[in-house]
Motif scaffolding. Structure first.
Motif, PDB file in Angstrom:
ATOM      1  N   ILE A 153      19.955   4.558  -0.841  1.00 50.43           N
ATOM      2  CA  ILE A 153      19.854   3.219  -0.272  1.00 50.43           C
ATOM      3  C   ILE A 153      20.555   2.251  -1.214  1.00 50.43           C
ATOM      4  CG2 ILE A 153      18.284   1.364   0.397  1.00 50.43           C
ATOM      5  CD1 ILE A 153      16.234   3.416   1.148  1.00 50.43           C
ATOM      6  N   ASN A 154      21.532   1.539  -0.713  1.00 48.97           N
ATOM      7  CA  ASN A 154      22.291   0.558  -1.507  1.00 48.97           C
ATOM      8  C   ASN A 154      22.918   1.198  -2.751  1.00 48.97           C
ATOM      9  OD1 ASN A 154      21.514  -1.493   0.307  1.00 48.97           O
ATOM     10  ND2 ASN A 154      19.615  -1.839  -0.822  1.00 48.97           N
ATOM     11  N   PRO A 161      12.638  -2.983   4.823  1.00 51.56           N
ATOM     12  CA  PRO A 161      13.181  -4.008   5.726  1.00 51.56           C
ATOM     13  C   PRO A 161      12.109  -4.450   6.714  1.00 51.56           C
ATOM     14  CG  PRO A 161      14.008  -1.824   6.317  1.00 51.56           C
ATOM     15  CD  PRO A 161      13.282  -1.665   5.016  1.00 51.56           C
ATOM     16  N   LEU A 162      12.179  -5.692   7.139  1.00 51.69           N
ATOM     17  CA  LEU A 162      11.201  -6.190   8.098  1.00 51.69           C
ATOM     18  C   LEU A 162      11.288  -5.393   9.395  1.00 51.69           C
ATOM     19  CD1 LEU A 162      11.468 -10.064   7.650  1.00 51.69           C
ATOM     20  CD2 LEU A 162       9.809  -8.484   6.625  1.00 51.69           C
ATOM     21  N   ARG A 163      10.159  -5.223  10.029  1.00 49.48           N
ATOM     22  CA  ARG A 163      10.083  -4.438  11.269  1.00 49.48           C
ATOM     23  C   ARG A 163       9.187  -5.169  12.258  1.00 49.48           C
ATOM     24  NH1 ARG A 163       7.224  -0.172  13.772  1.00 49.48           N
ATOM     25  NH2 ARG A 163       8.630   1.376  14.720  1.00 49.48           N
ATOM     26  N   ALA A 164       9.528  -5.133  13.546  1.00 49.80           N
ATOM     27  CA  ALA A 164       8.785  -5.871  14.567  1.00 49.80           C
ATOM     28  C   ALA A 164       7.468  -5.200  14.940  1.00 49.80           C
ATOM     29  CB  ALA A 164       9.644  -6.049  15.814  1.00 49.80           C
ATOM     30  N   GLY A 165       7.215  -3.996  14.441  1.00 43.02           N
ATOM     31  CA  GLY A 165       5.968  -3.297  14.721  1.00 43.02           C
ATOM     32  C   GLY A 165       5.290  -2.861  13.436  1.00 43.02           C
ATOM     33  N   ILE A 166       4.079  -2.338  13.567  1.00 47.27           N
ATOM     34  CA  ILE A 166       3.308  -1.869  12.414  1.00 47.27           C
ATOM     35  C   ILE A 166       3.990  -0.664  11.776  1.00 47.27           C
ATOM     36  CG2 ILE A 166       1.121  -0.783  11.726  1.00 47.27           C
ATOM     37  CD1 ILE A 166      -0.240  -2.462  13.904  1.00 47.27           C
ATOM     38  N   ALA A 206      -3.266   5.270   1.628  1.00 48.29           N
ATOM     39  CA  ALA A 206      -2.721   4.912   2.937  1.00 48.29           C
ATOM     40  C   ALA A 206      -2.564   3.403   3.013  1.00 48.29           C
ATOM     41  CB  ALA A 206      -3.640   5.397   4.053  1.00 48.29           C
ATOM     42  N   ILE A 207      -1.431   2.953   3.550  1.00 53.98           N
ATOM     43  CA  ILE A 207      -1.110   1.528   3.591  1.00 53.98           C
ATOM     44  C   ILE A 207      -0.639   1.150   4.988  1.00 53.98           C
ATOM     45  CG2 ILE A 207       0.354  -0.302   2.635  1.00 53.98           C
ATOM     46  CD1 ILE A 207       0.643   1.446   0.119  1.00 53.98           C
ATOM     47  N   GLU A 208      -1.179   0.062   5.508  1.00 56.30           N
ATOM     48  CA  GLU A 208      -0.662  -0.512   6.757  1.00 56.30           C
ATOM     49  C   GLU A 208       0.150  -1.747   6.417  1.00 56.30           C
ATOM     50  OE1 GLU A 208      -2.228  -3.624   9.529  1.00 56.30           O
ATOM     51  OE2 GLU A 208      -3.055  -1.827  10.521  1.00 56.30           O
ATOM     52  N   ILE A 209       1.410  -1.749   6.851  1.00 53.41           N
ATOM     53  CA  ILE A 209       2.268  -2.916   6.718  1.00 53.41           C
ATOM     54  C   ILE A 209       2.364  -3.549   8.100  1.00 53.41           C
ATOM     55  CG2 ILE A 209       4.541  -3.770   6.047  1.00 53.41           C
ATOM     56  CD1 ILE A 209       4.874  -1.185   4.410  1.00 53.41           C
ATOM     57  N   ALA A 210       1.891  -4.772   8.236  1.00 53.23           N
ATOM     58  CA  ALA A 210       1.857  -5.435   9.542  1.00 53.23           C
ATOM     59  C   ALA A 210       3.266  -5.755  10.021  1.00 53.23           C
ATOM     60  CB  ALA A 210       1.023  -6.714   9.449  1.00 53.23           C
ATOM     61  N   ALA A 211       3.381  -6.052  11.300  1.00 53.65           N
ATOM     62  CA  ALA A 211       4.674  -6.433  11.865  1.00 53.65           C
ATOM     63  C   ALA A 211       5.229  -7.640  11.126  1.00 53.65           C
ATOM     64  CB  ALA A 211       4.521  -6.747  13.348  1.00 53.65           C
ATOM     65  N   ASP A 212       6.520  -7.569  10.768  1.00 53.26           N
ATOM     66  CA  ASP A 212       7.228  -8.659  10.093  1.00 53.26           C
ATOM     67  C   ASP A 212       6.618  -9.032   8.735  1.00 53.26           C
ATOM     68  OD1 ASP A 212       9.119  -8.981  12.191  1.00 53.26           O
ATOM     69  OD2 ASP A 212       7.637 -10.111  13.340  1.00 53.26           O
ATOM     70  N   GLU A 213       5.932  -8.071   8.102  1.00 57.05           N
ATOM     71  CA  GLU A 213       5.363  -8.314   6.782  1.00 57.05           C
ATOM     72  C   GLU A 213       6.277  -7.749   5.694  1.00 57.05           C
ATOM     73  OE1 GLU A 213       1.165  -7.598   4.314  1.00 57.05           O
ATOM     74  OE2 GLU A 213       1.621  -6.391   6.089  1.00 57.05           O
TER      75      GLU A 213
END
Length: 299
Positions: free
Chosen positions: A194-195, A229-234, A256-263
């Motif tokens: 990546i990059n 990168p930002l994502r429109a879903g969880i 375990a980690i939940e990243i919310a939409a656009d977080e």
């Protein structure tokens, strides 16, 4: 952002609507009633676990951690392998090999159709309610007596019987999008930088359905930093190896980690790490405003 440590969770049973013994460690849960509701857990299937051939009205991801997870005749998910079981797709019957327990990670979630996912609370309460009028034998619900109560089907798949009792209507299945469950072998995929940074590697494993359900792995060298990168879903992340921090929170193997939409989510590895990443289906605002109308449109 939600974070749960696997070592802090206890093994429990949710319901016994299948045959034999299976236990779960609840790690993260979604929003009950939402089309992208989910349940992320560790599961332990014991040697006596069995289930008839069946299908679900939701999607399911399973990752093997130890032992063999059987999902059909001569079909096993081995450690490091991943199974994707799309909604409406038949699989099974399941039967563990004698003296062969297994442990894995499972994500059950509402699929692309928008039919959603029955929560574990609903499953547990529905199971106990049906136990008052019948029994569950090898994954099949059998009513007591010759005449079942109104609205209860005799000799029905255990999950289907619970779902219909909870929702008060017949269960619906979509036309399967795939011809069979998808069995992935991540070791056969190549890592990508990546990059142009060889300390941060990604292994895309696939994007499924029109709702962009995503599976991938991320490898971080000690000291590496990666901002998703930002994502429109969880997005769900599970640490298969390593340790580090994310947005001021600590994670280790089994976190375990939940990243919310656009977080925003910034991961910093303090030792070499391997992350499993699962993007849940992305629904537009008009898809979730009226789930009942959405179901009718799909029927």
């Amino acid at each position: 952002m939600k974070i749960t440590q696997a070592h802090e969770a206890e093994w429990t049973t949710v319901s016994n609507h299948r045959g034999g013994r299976i236990e779960f460690k609840t790690l993260l849960i979604g929003t009950e009633g939402a089309p992208d509701n989910y349940y992320l857990s560790l599961y332990k299937a014991f040697a006596d676990f069995v289930a008839p051939a069946h299908r679900h009205n939701f999607d399911q991801i399973r990752i093997g951690l130890s032992g063999k997870l059987n999902y059909g005749k001569h079909k096993d998910i081995l450690p490091g392998e991943i199974g994707y079981f799309p909604e409406g797709q038949h699989y099974g019957p399941q039967a563990q090999e004698p003296n062969s327990d297994c442990v894995g990670l499972v994500v059950q979630f509402g699929g692309a159709s928008g039919h959603g996912f029955m929560s574990q609370r609903q499953l547990r309460e529905g199971f106990h309610a049906l136990c008052q009028v019948g029994t569950f034998v090898d994954g099949v619900f059998r009513t007591s007596g010759d005449t079942p109560p109104t609205g209860v089907t005799k000799n029905r798949d255990g999950y289907e019987a619970i779902w219909e009792a909870v929702n008060g209507r017949p269960i619906e299945y979509v036309q399967p999008r795939y011809g069979a469950p998808i069995h992935l072998h991540p070791h056969g995929f190549a890592w990508q930088e990546i990059n142009d940074d060889d300390r941060v590697l990604i292994k895309p494993l696939g994007t499924f359905t029109e709702r962009s359900i995503e599976l991938s792995q991320v490898k971080l060298a000690s000291g590496a930093i990666y901002e998703f990168p930002l994502r429109a879903g969880i997005r769900l992340v599970y640490a298969l190896e390593g340790e580090g921090g994310c947005n001021g929170r600590t994670w280790t193997k089994g976190t375990a980690i939940e990243i919310a939409a656009d977080e925003c989510a910034r991961f910093v590895a303090t030792r070499e790490s391997l992350l499993f990443v699962h993007g849940l289906p992305i629904f537009a605002s008009h898809d979730v405003a009226d789930p009942a109308a959405h179901r009718e449109a799909l029927a």
